[in-house]
Design an enzyme around this catalytic site. Sequence first.
Site, short mmCIF file in Angstrom:
data_model
loop_
_atom_site.label_atom_id
_atom_site.label_comp_id
_atom_site.label_asym_id
_atom_site.label_seq_id
_atom_site.Cartn_x
_atom_site.Cartn_y
_atom_site.Cartn_z
N HIS A 190 12.26 5.59 13.42
CA HIS A 190 12.14 5.75 11.96
C HIS A 190 12.94 6.98 11.53
O HIS A 190 13.04 7.96 12.28
CB HIS A 190 10.65 5.92 11.64
CG HIS A 190 10.30 5.86 10.19
ND1 HIS A 190 10.62 6.86 9.31
CD2 HIS A 190 9.63 4.93 9.46
CE1 HIS A 190 10.19 6.55 8.09
NE2 HIS A 190 9.58 5.37 8.16
N ARG A 202 2.01 8.64 8.87
CA ARG A 202 1.80 10.05 8.50
C ARG A 202 0.65 10.68 9.27
O ARG A 202 0.75 11.81 9.71
CB ARG A 202 1.50 10.13 6.98
CG ARG A 202 2.72 10.45 6.14
CD ARG A 202 2.33 10.68 4.69
NE ARG A 202 3.35 11.39 3.95
CZ ARG A 202 4.49 10.86 3.51
NH1 ARG A 202 4.77 9.61 3.75
NH2 ARG A 202 5.35 11.61 2.85
N GLU A 241 -0.22 -9.00 -1.16
CA GLU A 241 -0.88 -8.41 0.02
C GLU A 241 -2.05 -7.51 -0.43
O GLU A 241 -2.16 -6.35 -0.06
CB GLU A 241 0.10 -7.66 0.91
CG GLU A 241 -0.38 -7.50 2.34
CD GLU A 241 0.52 -6.61 3.19
OE1 GLU A 241 0.46 -5.38 3.07
OE2 GLU A 241 1.29 -7.17 4.01
N GLU A 246 -2.33 5.15 2.69
CA GLU A 246 -2.21 3.73 2.34
C GLU A 246 -3.53 3.08 1.93
O GLU A 246 -3.56 2.21 1.06
CB GLU A 246 -1.59 2.95 3.50
CG GLU A 246 -0.11 3.25 3.72
CD GLU A 246 0.16 4.51 4.51
OE1 GLU A 246 -0.80 5.10 5.05
OE2 GLU A 246 1.34 4.91 4.61
N ASP A 289 0.80 -1.23 0.00
CA ASP A 289 0.00 0.00 0.00
C ASP A 289 0.83 1.27 0.00
O ASP A 289 0.34 2.33 0.41
CB ASP A 289 -0.90 0.00 1.25
CG ASP A 289 -0.10 -0.05 2.55
OD1 ASP A 289 1.14 0.00 2.49
OD2 ASP A 289 -0.73 -0.12 3.62
N HIS A 345 5.42 5.72 13.17
CA HIS A 345 5.86 6.47 11.99
C HIS A 345 4.73 6.97 11.09
O HIS A 345 4.95 7.73 10.17
CB HIS A 345 6.78 5.60 11.12
CG HIS A 345 6.06 4.49 10.39
ND1 HIS A 345 5.38 4.69 9.22
CD2 HIS A 345 5.89 3.19 10.70
CE1 HIS A 345 4.85 3.54 8.83
NE2 HIS A 345 5.13 2.62 9.71
C1 UD1 Z 1 6.40 4.95 3.90
C2 UD1 Z 1 5.05 4.50 3.34
C3 UD1 Z 1 4.24 3.84 4.44
C4 UD1 Z 1 5.04 2.72 5.12
C5 UD1 Z 1 6.37 3.26 5.58
C6 UD1 Z 1 7.21 2.15 6.14
C7 UD1 Z 1 4.01 5.94 1.63
C8 UD1 Z 1 3.24 7.16 1.38
N1 UD1 Z 1 4.29 5.68 2.92
O1 UD1 Z 1 6.13 5.94 4.87
O2 UD1 Z 1 3.07 3.29 3.88
O3 UD1 Z 1 4.30 2.28 6.23
O4 UD1 Z 1 7.06 3.84 4.46
O5 UD1 Z 1 8.24 2.63 6.94
O6 UD1 Z 1 4.35 5.23 0.72
N2 UD1 Z 1 13.78 8.47 5.47
C9 UD1 Z 1 15.15 8.43 5.42
N3 UD1 Z 1 15.75 7.24 5.11
C10 UD1 Z 1 15.05 6.10 4.88
C11 UD1 Z 1 13.65 6.16 4.95
C12 UD1 Z 1 13.02 7.37 5.23
O7 UD1 Z 1 15.84 9.43 5.63
O8 UD1 Z 1 15.66 5.06 4.62
C13 UD1 Z 1 13.11 9.77 5.81
C14 UD1 Z 1 13.19 10.78 4.66
O9 UD1 Z 1 13.34 12.05 5.20
C15 UD1 Z 1 11.81 10.64 4.03
C16 UD1 Z 1 10.94 10.38 5.25
O10 UD1 Z 1 11.73 9.53 6.08
O11 UD1 Z 1 11.42 11.82 3.35
C17 UD1 Z 1 9.61 9.77 4.98
O12 UD1 Z 1 9.72 8.65 4.10
P1 UD1 Z 1 8.46 8.28 3.15
O13 UD1 Z 1 8.81 7.06 2.36
O14 UD1 Z 1 8.01 9.48 2.43
O15 UD1 Z 1 7.31 7.95 4.16
P2 UD1 Z 1 7.23 6.94 5.39
O16 UD1 Z 1 6.59 7.69 6.50
O17 UD1 Z 1 8.52 6.27 5.60
N1 UDP Z 2 11.40 -3.37 11.12
C1 UDP Z 2 12.80 -3.51 11.04
N2 UDP Z 2 13.58 -2.65 11.78
C2 UDP Z 2 13.07 -1.69 12.57
C3 UDP Z 2 11.64 -1.54 12.63
C4 UDP Z 2 10.85 -2.40 11.89
O1 UDP Z 2 13.31 -4.37 10.33
O2 UDP Z 2 13.83 -0.97 13.22
C5 UDP Z 2 10.55 -4.27 10.30
C6 UDP Z 2 9.41 -4.94 11.00
O3 UDP Z 2 9.79 -6.20 11.53
C7 UDP Z 2 8.38 -5.09 9.89
C8 UDP Z 2 8.62 -3.88 9.03
O4 UDP Z 2 9.94 -3.44 9.32
O5 UDP Z 2 8.62 -6.27 9.10
C9 UDP Z 2 7.60 -2.84 9.34
O6 UDP Z 2 7.97 -1.64 8.78
P1 UDP Z 2 7.25 -0.28 9.11
O7 UDP Z 2 6.67 -0.33 10.49
O8 UDP Z 2 8.22 0.79 8.80
O9 UDP Z 2 6.12 -0.21 8.01
P2 UDP Z 2 4.59 -0.72 7.95
O10 UDP Z 2 4.57 -2.17 8.21
O11 UDP Z 2 3.84 0.09 8.94
O12 UDP Z 2 4.20 -0.37 6.55
#
Ligand code: UD1
Ligand code: UDP
Length: 382
Positions: free
Chosen positions: A242, A211, A118, A132, A96, A209
């Site tokens: 995160h 949004r 999924e 999502e 998603d 984490h």
């Molecule tokens: C995204 C997904 C969410 C998922 C989550 C898992 C969307 C809209 N959201 O949300 O569904 O649950 O990932 O974690 O697709 N960042 C880093 N390094 C990284 C990752 C993130 O610096 O490796 C920071 C960056 O500043 C980035 C921000 O996190 O802009 C947000 O990342 P983004 O992918 O936009 O949204 P998530 O909240 O991570």
């Molecule tokens: N996870 C990980 N390291 C972390 C936190 C989470 O490997 O520090 C794994 C967790 O076991 C799960 C996935 O990341 O499999 C979940 O990711 P997240 O919560 O970022 O996204 P969501 O599932 O909410 O989309």
Amino acid sequence: MFKIMPVFGTRPEAIKMAPLIKLLEAQEKIKVITTVTAQHREMLDQVLDLFKIKPVYDLDIMKPGQSLIEITVGVLSKIEQIIGQEKPDLILVHGDTSTTFVSSLAAFYHRIPVGHVEAGLRTYNKYSPFPEEMNRKLTGCLADLHFAPTQTAKEALQKEGVPLDRIVVTGNTVIDALLQTVDKSYIFQDEELNTLDFAKKKVILLTAHRRENLGVRMEHIFQAVRKIVDKNPGVEVVFPVHLNPLVQEAARQVLGGLEQVKLVPPLEYKAFANLMDRCYLVLTDSGGLQEEAPALGKPVLVLRDTTERPEAVTAGTVKLVGTDPEKIIAETTSLLVNSDLYWKMAAAVNPYGDGKAAERILQAIRYYFKLSSQPVKEFKLG
Ligand code: UD1
Ligand code: UDP
């Protein structure tokens, strides 16, 4: 050669696609063109390294603090040329995220079939989880083959008019990944985690984490955690924070410097899964943790108002508590002091899979594309 292009971009997609990609790569007659958007960078690379996945294409789109529109435009414009060049027989997406929806849209524009791993999870609330719920629904509209993890997800798709022969209940690949990763003899590389006394302390694993929780709601969650440790000296909280700068800042402001709260960088999956296996309970707004923790017999309090994963709520190991601090404190305290209640919630249940989801997805792809005449035996509970 039958060409499959898996496309993903974030940590959870990578974890959940990893078992499938490894299986596809082991097939002689399938060419796998793994493509990452790198919507996440460091958190994605941790998973690619662990599972030894080497993408053929890396769109490298992540920007700090990126907006949804930046992700959408970034993926759409960069993936165009790759799809046009490779012309895969099937594009596989997961879940998603914005990567999921946008890659499916690009596949559709190129008239390439889409397989959605999924598929079919719903809250029926457009803004929760945001974005999502709509990402998954829109991907469902574009998909040709729907890999539903559970019977509930299949029924949701059927109600929306998806023909039955396009849906297969596979179980969730996250359980495949988890079963390959949890190891009772695992030793943490991080010394701080190694010194945690899981027998004497009640270790709470916290992640946040979403949004829709950023801002006041997240501050409320962290204030509740602060009060919980204040009142319970036997509790230690581990929070792998995160990398979203907004989450980092809120975590540091409210929870920084507390002796009982360890703020650590995102953990690589092996460390994280084994930490989850050893903790007392989980506080989270994550989607994936709601699937993994029940399989490990860990009670989960979900810091959200809705969930698209009702199965473990029904089974009794997951409870929706929202973000009201008083409610979080009350529910957590009950689990800390009431052992009957705790053990009722800690009964391991596995409504999400049996470790064979990737195998079923492969069989379903073969059957759909007439590479095999063998239909799939669907995942069933119990
Ligand atoms: C995204 C997904 C969410 C998922 C989550 C898992 C969307 C809209 N959201 O949300 O569904 O649950 O990932 O974690 O697709 N960042 C880093 N390094 C990284 C990752 C993130 O610096 O490796 C920071 C960056 O500043 C980035 C921000 O996190 O802009 C947000 O990342 P983004 O992918 O936009 O949204 P998530 O909240 O991570
Ligand atoms: N996870 C990980 N390291 C972390 C936190 C989470 O490997 O520090 C794994 C967790 O076991 C799960 C996935 O990341 O499999 C979940 O990711 P997240 O919560 O970022 O996204 P969501 O599932 O909410 O989309």
